[in-house]
Design a protein around this motif. Structure first.
Motif, PDB file in Angstrom:
ATOM      1  N   GLY A 247      17.400  -6.174  25.238  1.00 37.51           N
ATOM      2  CA  GLY A 247      16.165  -6.969  24.358  1.00 37.51           C
ATOM      3  C   GLY A 247      16.459  -8.118  24.161  1.00 37.51           C
ATOM      4  N   VAL A 248      17.292  -9.391  24.237  1.00 31.84           N
ATOM      5  CA  VAL A 248      17.606 -10.029  24.905  1.00 31.84           C
ATOM      6  C   VAL A 248      17.359 -10.522  25.826  1.00 31.84           C
ATOM      7  CG1 VAL A 248      19.970 -11.971  24.792  1.00 31.84           C
ATOM      8  CG2 VAL A 248      19.910 -10.348  22.976  1.00 31.84           C
ATOM      9  N   LEU A 249      17.636  -9.665  26.589  1.00 38.00           N
ATOM     10  CA  LEU A 249      18.009  -9.868  28.748  1.00 38.00           C
ATOM     11  C   LEU A 249      15.873 -10.125  28.891  1.00 38.00           C
ATOM     12  CD1 LEU A 249      20.746  -7.520  29.666  1.00 38.00           C
ATOM     13  CD2 LEU A 249      20.316  -9.812  30.121  1.00 38.00           C
ATOM     14  N   GLY A 250      15.895  -9.244  27.601  1.00 37.59           N
ATOM     15  CA  GLY A 250      13.864  -9.303  28.008  1.00 37.59           C
ATOM     16  C   GLY A 250      13.279  -9.115  29.141  1.00 37.59           C
ATOM     17  N   ASP A 251      12.733  -9.731  29.731  1.00 36.02           N
ATOM     18  CA  ASP A 251      12.539  -9.669  31.150  1.00 36.02           C
ATOM     19  C   ASP A 251      12.615  -9.153  32.614  1.00 36.02           C
ATOM     20  OD1 ASP A 251      12.009 -11.592  31.579  1.00 36.02           O
ATOM     21  OD2 ASP A 251      10.004 -11.813  31.610  1.00 36.02           O
ATOM     22  N   LYS A 252      14.005  -9.059  31.708  1.00 39.21           N
ATOM     23  CA  LYS A 252      15.082  -9.114  32.922  1.00 39.21           C
ATOM     24  C   LYS A 252      15.521  -7.602  33.301  1.00 39.21           C
ATOM     25  CE  LYS A 252      16.969 -13.977  32.915  1.00 39.21           C
ATOM     26  NZ  LYS A 252      15.832 -14.946  32.233  1.00 39.21           N
ATOM     27  N   VAL A 253      15.178  -7.103  32.490  1.00 40.45           N
ATOM     28  CA  VAL A 253      15.136  -5.441  32.575  1.00 40.45           C
ATOM     29  C   VAL A 253      13.421  -4.540  32.670  1.00 40.45           C
ATOM     30  CG1 VAL A 253      16.129  -3.767  31.009  1.00 40.45           C
ATOM     31  CG2 VAL A 253      17.444  -5.643  30.801  1.00 40.45           C
ATOM     32  N   ARG A 254      13.956  -4.198  33.365  1.00 41.94           N
ATOM     33  CA  ARG A 254      12.956  -3.265  33.887  1.00 41.94           C
ATOM     34  C   ARG A 254      13.280  -1.540  33.767  1.00 41.94           C
ATOM     35  NH1 ARG A 254       9.643  -6.108  39.090  1.00 41.94           N
ATOM     36  NH2 ARG A 254       9.954  -7.875  38.327  1.00 41.94           N
ATOM     37  N   THR A 255      12.424  -0.873  32.910  1.00 44.57           N
ATOM     38  CA  THR A 255      12.141   0.505  32.806  1.00 44.57           C
ATOM     39  C   THR A 255      11.352   1.086  33.754  1.00 44.57           C
ATOM     40  OG1 THR A 255      11.669   0.445  30.527  1.00 44.57           O
ATOM     41  CG2 THR A 255      13.927  -0.106  30.864  1.00 44.57           C
ATOM     42  N   ASP A 256      12.042   2.803  33.074  1.00 38.30           N
ATOM     43  CA  ASP A 256      10.741   3.514  34.246  1.00 38.30           C
ATOM     44  C   ASP A 256      11.108   3.149  35.704  1.00 38.30           C
ATOM     45  OD1 ASP A 256      10.130   5.691  32.995  1.00 38.30           O
ATOM     46  OD2 ASP A 256       9.462   4.054  31.403  1.00 38.30           O
ATOM     47  N   ALA A 257      12.028   2.038  36.427  1.00 39.09           N
ATOM     48  CA  ALA A 257      11.757   1.869  37.547  1.00 39.09           C
ATOM     49  C   ALA A 257      13.070   2.810  38.844  1.00 39.09           C
ATOM     50  CB  ALA A 257      12.095   0.546  37.461  1.00 39.09           C
ATOM     51  N   ARG A 258      12.648   3.564  39.112  1.00 40.82           N
ATOM     52  CA  ARG A 258      13.428   3.934  40.210  1.00 40.82           C
ATOM     53  C   ARG A 258      14.226   3.717  41.368  1.00 40.82           C
ATOM     54  NH1 ARG A 258      16.406   8.378  39.390  1.00 40.82           N
ATOM     55  NH2 ARG A 258      14.760   9.418  37.105  1.00 40.82           N
TER      56      ARG A 258
ATOM     57  N   ILE B 276      23.566 -14.116  33.738  1.00 43.58           N
ATOM     58  CA  ILE B 276      23.284 -15.177  33.303  1.00 43.58           C
ATOM     59  C   ILE B 276      24.581 -16.459  33.255  1.00 43.58           C
ATOM     60  CG2 ILE B 276      22.328 -15.903  31.498  1.00 43.58           C
ATOM     61  CD1 ILE B 276      20.580 -13.396  31.434  1.00 43.58           C
ATOM     62  N   GLU B 277      25.100 -15.687  33.398  1.00 41.56           N
ATOM     63  CA  GLU B 277      26.550 -17.858  32.353  1.00 41.56           C
ATOM     64  C   GLU B 277      26.858 -17.712  33.675  1.00 41.56           C
ATOM     65  OE1 GLU B 277      30.341 -15.982  29.782  1.00 41.56           O
ATOM     66  OE2 GLU B 277      30.715 -15.137  31.924  1.00 41.56           O
ATOM     67  N   ARG B 278      26.350 -17.666  34.357  1.00 41.41           N
ATOM     68  CA  ARG B 278      26.600 -18.505  36.127  1.00 41.41           C
ATOM     69  C   ARG B 278      25.625 -18.549  36.478  1.00 41.41           C
ATOM     70  NH1 ARG B 278      32.047 -19.122  38.337  1.00 41.41           N
ATOM     71  NH2 ARG B 278      33.305 -17.623  37.162  1.00 41.41           N
ATOM     72  N   GLY B 279      24.004 -18.637  35.592  1.00 44.59           N
ATOM     73  CA  GLY B 279      23.449 -19.850  36.354  1.00 44.59           C
ATOM     74  C   GLY B 279      22.633 -18.713  37.158  1.00 44.59           C
ATOM     75  N   ILE B 280      22.646 -17.413  37.730  1.00 48.41           N
ATOM     76  CA  ILE B 280      22.440 -16.704  38.550  1.00 48.41           C
ATOM     77  C   ILE B 280      21.483 -16.097  38.046  1.00 48.41           C
ATOM     78  CG2 ILE B 280      22.602 -14.876  40.405  1.00 48.41           C
ATOM     79  CD1 ILE B 280      25.396 -16.087  40.609  1.00 48.41           C
ATOM     80  N   GLU B 281      19.746 -15.537  38.475  1.00 48.74           N
ATOM     81  CA  GLU B 281      18.890 -14.151  37.838  1.00 48.74           C
ATOM     82  C   GLU B 281      19.085 -13.515  38.335  1.00 48.74           C
ATOM     83  OE1 GLU B 281      15.402 -14.034  35.947  1.00 48.74           O
ATOM     84  OE2 GLU B 281      16.537 -15.673  35.297  1.00 48.74           O
ATOM     85  N   PRO B 282      18.959 -12.313  37.128  1.00 54.13           N
ATOM     86  CA  PRO B 282      19.168 -11.063  36.946  1.00 54.13           C
ATOM     87  C   PRO B 282      18.326 -10.221  37.113  1.00 54.13           C
ATOM     88  CG  PRO B 282      20.226 -11.900  35.109  1.00 54.13           C
ATOM     89  CD  PRO B 282      19.064 -13.160  35.347  1.00 54.13           C
ATOM     90  N   LEU B 283      18.050  -8.948  37.930  1.00 54.74           N
ATOM     91  CA  LEU B 283      16.978  -8.587  37.551  1.00 54.74           C
ATOM     92  C   LEU B 283      17.309  -7.115  37.588  1.00 54.74           C
ATOM     93  CD1 LEU B 283      14.315  -7.484  37.753  1.00 54.74           C
ATOM     94  CD2 LEU B 283      13.836  -6.711  39.379  1.00 54.74           C
ATOM     95  N   VAL B 284      17.348  -5.989  36.229  1.00 55.73           N
ATOM     96  CA  VAL B 284      18.607  -5.331  36.212  1.00 55.73           C
ATOM     97  C   VAL B 284      17.244  -3.781  36.180  1.00 55.73           C
ATOM     98  CG1 VAL B 284      19.080  -3.574  34.561  1.00 55.73           C
ATOM     99  CG2 VAL B 284      19.683  -5.780  34.468  1.00 55.73           C
ATOM    100  N   LEU B 285      17.173  -3.184  37.249  1.00 57.32           N
ATOM    101  CA  LEU B 285      16.420  -1.729  37.008  1.00 57.32           C
ATOM    102  C   LEU B 285      16.884  -0.355  36.718  1.00 57.32           C
ATOM    103  CD1 LEU B 285      15.240  -2.574  40.754  1.00 57.32           C
ATOM    104  CD2 LEU B 285      13.643  -3.305  38.945  1.00 57.32           C
ATOM    105  N   GLU B 286      16.469  -0.258  35.572  1.00 56.07           N
ATOM    106  CA  GLU B 286      16.474   1.423  35.317  1.00 56.07           C
ATOM    107  C   GLU B 286      15.412   2.445  35.043  1.00 56.07           C
ATOM    108  OE1 GLU B 286      18.066   4.498  33.063  1.00 56.07           O
ATOM    109  OE2 GLU B 286      19.144   2.785  33.066  1.00 56.07           O
ATOM    110  N   ALA B 287      16.266   3.584  35.797  1.00 61.07           N
ATOM    111  CA  ALA B 287      14.695   4.839  36.526  1.00 61.07           C
ATOM    112  C   ALA B 287      14.825   5.655  34.747  1.00 61.07           C
ATOM    113  CB  ALA B 287      15.975   5.721  36.878  1.00 61.07           C
TER     114      ALA B 287
END
Length: 458
Positions: free
Chosen positions: A100-111, A28-39
């Protein structure tokens, strides 16, 4: 911009632990969109599973700088940098608000169940690097999806794949059948049910690293309150000058103190040490278990076994990618010589980044504990430096990617866990547990009341 142009897909980060969330912050600091997937069901799920353990790194070493910048506008206040949190503290006071700050950039229950190049299995060369990555995901409700990614950062750790008891790296004969009496985690003896499992009983602790030190210290404390509690410490090698770690030479004092606590457990008769014992079988003896070594030795029966013999990376979902991994450690080939316990000498592993973590498959990176493969002793701040460098590389800032921005403390521990049982190899015995901040909890009292001081793994 052309309205019909296809939007740039995100960088997919696998795992919402400390290093995965830090990777998102740096992107994010670099202006790049992340998507974090957490099992798991929440960010920091693995850390929460050892919430009873106090880390041997201070808060100052456990908060990533880019993450702190994201948190600052929310009114978040950094904890006292000189104190040692538990895993639960780390998860609740840092990882939860960061997610919480990352919001919908983090998806849980996503293996994540598979990663490949779009339309290309690992055999196909044609236009390979021009294809986006395809990431297959299974969600908690059983639904599946396929996501596209411009790069993949695997920070899934090794916590879910502990090594077995067997000295040959395979489950010992009878290990699976004895599963009800075998644990692969440091026990939470504040839990009444767990406490009852070990109180007044004889427990084998297998392993030679910080996690084993922790279990021995816990059981020694329990023995003072519950007569009959006793530990049998099983080492695959002999006792040497470095068996108990760096001690006072360790620049992380709490980590050095762990080995001293284990030594005290042996010296005080709370634990017996059995050396050169490489388990090949676990036999039932009524309600107890008998451990058998490959040289034929049989130990007296025990009631429980705590196996703390390390962790391994799960590489199955990366099978369609072209990874360059060391054949022994399953770590990136350029990183492996720096961390190989067969040859690693005293002192620190120098900070490293994109150069050591790159693979033949461009824009794929294993980071955090997973980057170490089967090697032990990983520090959170090592992972933070890794993802800072990788985010810079993905953004095209090669100068920043190759710049070292971290000084690591020396371990005070000598290498050579791969050598066998010679007790006189003073400089060839490194702890061989799972190591790491998200995977191997450890214990020691550090400037806290006895009732609340436990241990930690970073």
């Amino acid at each position: 911009m052309n309205a019909s142009a296809t939007p740039e897909p995100p960088v997919v980060v696998i795992g919402a632990g400390p290093v995965g969330l830090a990777a998102a912050a740096h992107l994010i600091e670099r202006g790049i969109e992340p998507l974090v997937l957490e099992a798991g069901p929440v960010a920091g799920h693995a850390v929460r599973s050892w919430s009873h353990v106090r880390l041997f790194s201070t808060w100052a070493e456990l908060v990533d700088p880019a993450a702190e910048k994201l948190l600052a506008p929310t009114g978040w206040t950094a904890p006292d940098g000189g104190t040692y949190p538990t895993g639960g503290d780390w998860a609740e006071r840092y990882l939860r608000p960061l997610a919480g700050v990352l919001g919908d950039k983090v998806r849980t229950d996503a293996r994540v169940t598979g990663v490949s190049r779009l339309g290309r299995d690992r055999v196909v060369d044609a236009d390979r690097e021009q294809q986006r990555f395809t990431v297959h995901v299974t969600y908690g409700d059983g639904t599946e999806s396929r996501l596209l990614a411009r790069a993949v950062v695997d920070a899934s750790g090794t916590w879910s794949t502990p090594a077995p008891i067997g000295g040959d790296g395979l489950p010992a004969i009878g290990e699976r059948a004895a599963a009800d009496h075998v644990s692969y985690r440091v026990p939470d003896l504040k839990d009444p049910d767990v406490r009852a499992r070990y109180a007044g009983r004889r427990t084998a602790v297998i392993g030679s690293g910080a996690s084993a030190f922790t279990a021995l210290a816990y059981l020694a404390d329990l023995a003072e309150e519950a007569p009959g509690t006793h530990a049998v410490w099983i080492l695959r090698r002999g006792i040497s000058g470095s068996t108990f770690g760096g001690g006072e030479a360790d620049q992380l004092p709490a980590r050095g103190a762990l080995g001293l606590a284990a030594k005290a457990a042996v010296d005080n008769g709370r634990a017996d040490a059995v050396t050169g014992f490489r388990t090949t079988a676990v036999e039932e003896a009524g309600e107890q278990l008998v451990l058998v070594a490959e040289d034929g030795r049989r130990l007296d029966p025990v009631d429980e076994v705590i196996a703390l013999t390390g962790f391994r990376p799960d590489l199955t979902f990366l099978d369609e990618l072209r990874l360059g991994l060391d054949e022994r450690l399953q770590a990136p080939v350029a990183l492996a010589p720096l961390i190989d316990p067969n040859q690693h000498s005293c002192g620190t592993v120098y900070p490293h980044g994109v150069n050591e973590l790159s693979h033949p498959e461009k824009d794929v990176y294993l980071v955090g504990m997973k980057s170490y493969g089967r090697a032990p002793t990983f520090l959170a701040m090592t992972g933070y430096e890794q993802v800072r460098s990788i985010a810079a590389a993905i953004a095209g800032d090669r100068e920043a990617a190759e710049r070292v921005e971290l000084t690591l403390p020396e371990t005070g521990v000598c290498g050579g866990a791969g050598l066998f049982d010679t007790p006189d190899t003073q400089d060839t015995a490194q702890p061989a547990d799972g190591g790491g901040c998200c995977s191997a909890p450890v214990t020691v009292q550090i400037g806290a009341p006895a009732a609340s001081a436990s241990g930690g793994g970073c």
